[in-house]
Scaffold this active site. Structure first.
Site, PDB file in Angstrom:
ATOM      1  N   ASP A   1       0.507   3.864   1.722  1.00 28.40           N
ATOM      2  CA  ASP A   1       0.533   3.923   3.181  1.00 28.40           C
ATOM      3  C   ASP A   1       1.477   4.773   3.861  1.00 28.40           C
ATOM      4  OD1 ASP A   1      -0.012   4.697   5.971  1.00 28.40           O
ATOM      5  OD2 ASP A   1      -2.038   3.958   4.913  1.00 28.40           O
TER       6      ASP A   1
ATOM      7  N   HIS B   1      -2.337  -4.083   5.060  1.00 31.70           N
ATOM      8  CA  HIS B   1      -1.410  -3.339   6.956  1.00 31.70           C
ATOM      9  C   HIS B   1      -3.355  -2.751   6.902  1.00 31.70           C
ATOM     10  CE1 HIS B   1      -2.609   1.079   5.912  1.00 31.70           C
ATOM     11  NE2 HIS B   1      -2.403   0.554   4.698  1.00 31.70           N
TER      12      HIS B   1
ATOM     13  N   CYS C   1       1.201  -1.250  -0.078  1.00 28.36           N
ATOM     14  CA  CYS C   1       0.072  -0.134   0.572  1.00 28.36           C
ATOM     15  C   CYS C   1       0.718   0.768   0.312  1.00 28.36           C
ATOM     16  CB  CYS C   1      -0.948  -0.055   1.386  1.00 28.36           C
ATOM     17  SG  CYS C   1      -2.336   1.283   1.530  1.00 28.36           S
TER      18      CYS C   1
ATOM     19  N   ARG D   1       2.977   5.059   5.898  1.00 27.03           N
ATOM     20  CA  ARG D   1       3.042   4.225   7.736  1.00 27.03           C
ATOM     21  C   ARG D   1       3.693   2.519   7.124  1.00 27.03           C
ATOM     22  NH1 ARG D   1      -2.662   4.373  10.003  1.00 27.03           N
ATOM     23  NH2 ARG D   1      -2.706   3.954   8.361  1.00 27.03           N
TER      24      ARG D   1
HETATM   25 ZN   LIG Z   1      -3.108   1.230   2.553  1.00 30.52          ZN
END
Ligand SMILES: [Zn+2]
Length: 214
Positions: free
Chosen positions: A54, A108, A52, A56
């Site tokens: 993202d 995630h 992803c 993080r």
């Molecule tokens: Zn994500």
């Protein structure tokens, strides 16, 4: 490890990033003097990471790897549709040219894309992309609706999406061929943004696998 850095308007952020880059490169060179010179000529990563976007979930940090060790494709909610030229090109190059040994699909917990696909709010263009996750949601509607806690339901959809995307990767003809000929492996990971741990998922057999055999 560098210091915790928060990008903010309070200081000259871009300049700070460049400074951090130089000290990072210096640190890596001190630890492994031959790394950058060897990477100047070629790459031979063993891993393809499909994750992803993202912030993080930075694969190189999460897996504690160095530059050159992981080939990467990231998009919103780690989706691998059979008609997405970008991820298909990455997949083909990684499998046929780089001959990676492992493909990791990593979802995630706390994934905004999955959370949005679990809801029914119109978001615009991105709804077309999130439809791929809605398809997973639709396929597992009964199981998901039985989970009463909304947070647990979203977590389960994160996991079901990883399973669906692993199946999607394994339906790719280049991947199928490499699995048979040279033992390429495809894995599903779920990353916990709250602990920093990746967990290997048990991927059930694709009930429709034989349909995609070529
Ligand atoms: Zn994500």
């Amino acid at each position: 490890m560098g210091n915790v850095f928060r990008f903010s308007a309070a200081h000259d952020s871009i300049h700070t990033l460049l400074q951090r880059n130089r000290s990072w490169a210096q640190r890596i060179s001190a630890l492994q003097p031959s790394l950058f010179p060897s990477l100047a000529n070629s790459q031979s990563p063993h891993i393809l990471w499909l994750g992803c976007s993202d912030s993080r979930v930075p694969e190189t940090s999460v897996l504690d790897l160095l530059p050159g060790e992981v080939f990467v494709h990231r998009n919103i909610a780690n989706v691998l549709p059979a008609n997405d030229l970008s991820s298909l090109s990455v997949l083909q190059y990684a499998v046929e040219v780089l001959e990676v040994k492992h493909i990791i699909v990593c979802g995630h917990y706390g994934c905004g894309g999955v959370l949005a696909a679990m809801g029914n709010t119109k978001l615009g263009l991105i709804d077309n992309w999130l439809k791929h996750i809605r398809d997973v949601r639709a396929r597992h509607r009964q199981e998901l609706e039985m989970i009463k806690d909304p947070a647990q339901r979203v977590k389960r959809l994160v996991e079901l999406n990883v399973v669906a995307q692993v199946h999607s990767v394994k339906r790719n003809s280049n991947v199928l061929e490499a699995m048979k000929k040279r033992g390429l492996q495809v894995h599903g990971f779920v990353y916990d943004v709250g602990t920093g741990h990746v967990n290997l998922m048990d991927i059930p057999k694709d009930p429709d696998a034989e349909v995609y055999e070529v």
